[in-house]
Scaffold this active site. Structure first.
Site, PDB file in Angstrom:
ATOM      1  N   ASP A 117      -9.104   2.735  -7.746  1.00 31.08           N
ATOM      2  CA  ASP A 117      -8.235   2.804  -6.537  1.00 31.08           C
ATOM      3  C   ASP A 117      -9.624   2.192  -5.495  1.00 31.08           C
ATOM      4  O   ASP A 117     -10.519   1.823  -5.805  1.00 31.08           O
ATOM      5  CB  ASP A 117      -8.281   4.242  -6.072  1.00 31.08           C
ATOM      6  CG  ASP A 117      -7.319   4.209  -4.770  1.00 31.08           C
ATOM      7  OD1 ASP A 117      -6.853   3.112  -4.262  1.00 31.08           O
ATOM      8  OD2 ASP A 117      -6.791   5.416  -4.599  1.00 31.08           O
ATOM      9  N   ASP A 152      -4.817  -0.896   0.773  1.00 30.22           N
ATOM     10  CA  ASP A 152      -3.570  -0.943   1.520  1.00 30.22           C
ATOM     11  C   ASP A 152      -3.780   0.037   2.547  1.00 30.22           C
ATOM     12  O   ASP A 152      -4.806   0.702   2.915  1.00 30.22           O
ATOM     13  CB  ASP A 152      -2.520  -0.131   0.779  1.00 30.22           C
ATOM     14  CG  ASP A 152      -2.937   0.978  -0.101  1.00 30.22           C
ATOM     15  OD1 ASP A 152      -4.071   1.317  -0.669  1.00 30.22           O
ATOM     16  OD2 ASP A 152      -2.067   2.240  -0.058  1.00 30.22           O
TER      17      ASP A 152
HETATM   18  N1  GUN Z   1      -4.475   7.690  -3.218  1.00 29.21           N
HETATM   19  C1  GUN Z   1      -3.442   8.590  -2.763  1.00 29.21           C
HETATM   20  N2  GUN Z   1      -2.720   8.027  -1.994  1.00 29.21           N
HETATM   21  C2  GUN Z   1      -3.065   6.992  -2.026  1.00 29.21           C
HETATM   22  C3  GUN Z   1      -2.704   5.713  -0.881  1.00 29.21           C
HETATM   23  O1  GUN Z   1      -1.573   5.927  -0.193  1.00 29.21           O
HETATM   24  N3  GUN Z   1      -3.188   4.404  -1.435  1.00 29.21           N
HETATM   25  C4  GUN Z   1      -4.123   4.399  -2.195  1.00 29.21           C
HETATM   26  N4  GUN Z   1      -4.757   3.027  -2.192  1.00 29.21           N
HETATM   27  N5  GUN Z   1      -4.941   5.449  -2.739  1.00 29.21           N
HETATM   28  C5  GUN Z   1      -3.974   6.542  -2.635  1.00 29.21           C
END
Ligand code: GUN
Length: 721
Positions: A117, A152
């Site tokens: 992420d 995002d």
């Molecule tokens: N982890 C939990 N929700 C989100 C999200 O909306 N975007 C991102 N990049 N990671 C997340």
């Protein structure tokens, strides 16, 4: 000796799992649907660290605090993919340096698929993050991540519409730069924001789904901003967001539920088309002395025995576990939670393979009132399709659910709302017609409807006598069987799920009153015809009994061809004009011949139809092939547009003509009424028959997927000369 034996013994008990094979270069980032059950699918996402089977759960690894070692996840639990946070690594110099030098797989000591992420979630929790849009993707690429995530903009459900619109737009604006930075080898997640506004979710899915990168577009679309919904158990809005996103997201992109790791939610989410999940829940709940189960969360405190089992807890009592020191206890409970989570996901995949994911979701919906409310809301969408994005998804789900299927169908209060049953009833009401002529050769409208009550399946044994008797008494009788799901024509007596309904003898003996029956009759256009109710009886000893029976066999074939294959009833009648049958020793029709040619066989497992090559070529009566995918679909006014066909690319004709399956990427067009699991024809540009088989995917999927089987071919039409 012992020293020599030890490694051998160890590998027997705990075999070392080999590292994964990278996918073929040309497959990198492609997603294929291998098996489907309505909107649910078993898929494969091709990566450089293995082809990932979906639906899958990616455990979250906190790089600073590894509750369970990634290596153990790989070797002991068969975890094929995990997710960690690139922003956390980027922020910590020691982790960052090691990741840049040795790569993320080495840092984590994990050979499988690594997803990362980007720091967006940290921005939601702590406010802004200090990293740039391109910078964080560059970093993920440089440390050798398989599937990275762009930065995002998190859309919280409590934001105003304007703010959520801004999140969607800004995320889409950042997409091209992010895809460019991802380079050739790293796949990228393109999150879909939009809060609880269905139209924004649909718009976001369409925007993100259509961005074309230099090498490829996004490979996975996570649903973002849903953690606050799950924390507050706002499951209706969660599934609403999923359905809205699915209405526009391309079929070749798997959907990831960001932060969704409670096993209770998996069946429903998978039934609605979710493919990937990630979870820190296994570790977070453990730290809080809570156990995960598919039916909810259980507090360790106060437990006398385990209400949910796992290898981790086996052999210990709750009291013993409570007595462990905090860290040890939390590691043990994390193992339990991970096991339960992985097991539920395996159960879901197996349910998809068996065509029973909806039943599992239905069962799990009783776990919690909010989940039940969400489930009932989904049923409302299926029954009264609204004119909004979730309605579009509901429609696609119904149309893609194979209406006939093997195995028993348990009766519950929700049975009639299962997508495949709604689909079957919709097809029946749209395509079933009263016979054009009766067993004694006369034409004309029916005189009466005869309902056979109190008759459990198999109906060819329990109800045949009453059917023949009714037709001998008055040939212009429409004979129906009363079932707990409403009346069905006798001609569909061996079609599953109707004939495999599992319920008590009492339920079968129940006589539904005329009012209860009338809704079903109305749907079949039979409401203004006099109604007669009869009980099961013996086959009358009458010289015409066998003629009536032959006529019933013919009706059955005509009705199945028209209801399941969209063949116009008149055409189906021609196909059965000089019909002869071969029966099994249990008295079921196994082969249908016309003019001595074997045309088709009713499938003994589910009552559907299997065509032969002769049958397929007789049914291929339309002059033109289906329209090309980029041509407008002509709005056919007919309820019976003919057996669905798939138009093949010329290059593939010699292979498919010899019996090879039709693969995605080799299809030019298809009829929109194609039903996965039902027969279809494969034709060339001139409409000539190339093969016949069973559709695996829908018209929309055939136009969007580029890998995997689209039609499982039964027989090629181009014989070797
Ligand atoms: N982890 C939990 N929700 C989100 C999200 O909306 N975007 C991102 N990049 N990671 C997340």
């Amino acid at each position: 000796m012992t020293a020599l034996m030890t490694p051998t013994l160890r590998s027997l008990y705990m075999p070392v799992r080999a590292d994964p094979e990278p996918c073929r270069e040309q497959d990198l980032g492609l997603f294929e649907v291998v098996i489907r059950d309505g909107a649910a699918r078993i898929g494969r996402l091709h990566t450089l660290h293995g082809s990932l089977q979906t639906p899958v759960l990616l455990p979250v690894i906190n790089p600073n605090l590894r509750t369970i070692e990634p290596r153990e996840m790989w070797e002991r639990y068969g975890v094929d993919a995990l997710i960690t946070n690139s922003y956390v690594i980027w922020k910590h110099d020691d982790l960052k340096d090691e990741a840049l030098t040795d790569g993320i797989h080495s840092l984590l000591d994990y050979p499988g698929v690594v997803m990362t992420d980007s720091g967006t979630f940290q921005s939601y929790v702590y406010g802004d993050v200090e990293v740039g849009v391109g910078e964080i993707v560059d970093f993920q690429r440089d440390i050798g991540v398989d599937i990275g995530t762009m930065l995002d903009v998190f859309g919280r459900p409590d934001m105003s519409r304007q703010e959520l619109e801004d999140c969607v737009r800004e995320t889409a604006n950042r997409a091209p730069e992010s895809l460019k930075a991802a380079g050739e080898d790293m796949l990228l997640n393109g999150p879909i924001q939009g809060g609880t506004h269905q139209d924004l979710r649909a718009e976001a899915a369409s925007l993100m789904g259509s961005v074309e990168g230099e090498h490829r577009g996004f490979c996975v679309h996570p649903l973002g901003g849903i953690v606050p919904l799950m924390e507050k158990q706002r499951y209706r809005e969660l599934f609403e967001a999923l359905m809205a996103a699915r209405s526009t997201v391309p079929s070749d992109r798997p959907i990831h539920m960001f932060g969704c790791g409670h096993p209770m939610l998996f069946p429903m989410a998978i039934a609605l088309g979710a493919d990937l999940f990630d979870s820190a829940a296994y570790a977070l709940f453990a730290r809080d002395d809570r156990l995960l189960s598919p039916e909810g969360t259980i507090k360790l405190e106060g437990l006398n025995e385990w209400p949910v089992s796992s290898a981790a807890l086996f052999g210990r009592t709750p009291e013993e576990v409570r007595a462990l020191d905090k860290d040890e206890r939390s590691v043990l409970l994390a193992h339990h939670n991970l096991e339960v989570t992985q097991t539920e996901l395996a159960r879901c995949r197996e349910a998809v393979r068996e065509g029973r994911i909806w039943q599992l979701a239905e069962r799990r919906s009783h776990a919690n009132p909010q989940l039940r409310e969400a489930f009932l809301w989904v049923l409302d969408q299926l029954e009264e399709i609204p004119d909004d994005p979730s309605g579009e998804t509901a429609l696609q789900m119904l149309a893609s659910a194979n209406p006939v299927r093997m195995g028993r169908e348990d009766l519950s209060e929700d049975t009639g709302s299962r997508p495949h049953i709604l689909h079957l009833h919709a097809l029946l009401s749209m395509r079933w017609r009263v016979p054009g002529s009766w067993w004694n050769g006369i034409d004309g409208a029916p005189d009466r409807v005869v309902i056979i009550d109190s008759s459990p399946p198999p109906w060819r044994i329990t109800a045949l006598g009453a059917a023949v008797k009714a037709l001998l008494e008055n040939p212009r009788s429409v004979v129906m069987i009363s079932t707990p799901l409403g009346p069905i024509p006798f001609s569909m007596e061996d079609v599953s799920p109707w004939c495999h309904l599992e319920c008590s003898d009492e339920t079968w003996r129940e006589i539904y009153d005329d009012e209860e029956i009338s809704e079903g009759l109305e749907e079949l256009g039979l409401s203004n015809i006099p109604l007669v109710r009869v009980a099961p009886s013996e086959i009358p000893d009458d010289e015409n009994s066998s003629e009536v029976r032959d006529w019933l066999d013919r009706c059955s074939i005509v009705d199945k061809l028209s209801v399941l294959c969209a063949v116009p009833p008149l055409e189906a009648c021609k196909l059965t004009g000089e019909m002869e049958v071969r029966r099994s020793n249990t008295d079921r029709v196994v082969n249908v011949f016309n003019k001595k040619q074997h045309m088709l066989s009713p499938r003994l497992t589910d009552g559907g139809i299997s065509l032969t090559l002769e049958g397929a070529s007789t049914l291929n009566s339309k002059p033109n092939p289906p329209a090309l995918f980029d041509e407008p679909i002509s709005d056919s006014l007919s309820d019976h547009p003919g057996i669905p066909r798939v138009r093949l690319l010329e290059d593939a004709t010699p292979f498919v003509g010899k019996g090879r399956n039709v693969m995605h990427g080799y299809i030019l067009g298809a009829d929109p009424h194609l039903i996965p699991g039902q027969p279809c024809l494969v034709v060339d540009d001139e409409g000539n028959l190339v093969a016949h088989g069973t559709a695996v995917t829908t018209h929309r999927e055939m136009s969007q997927l580029s890998k995997g089987v689209a039609v499982r071919v039964r027989e090629g039409a181009l014989r070797d000369d």
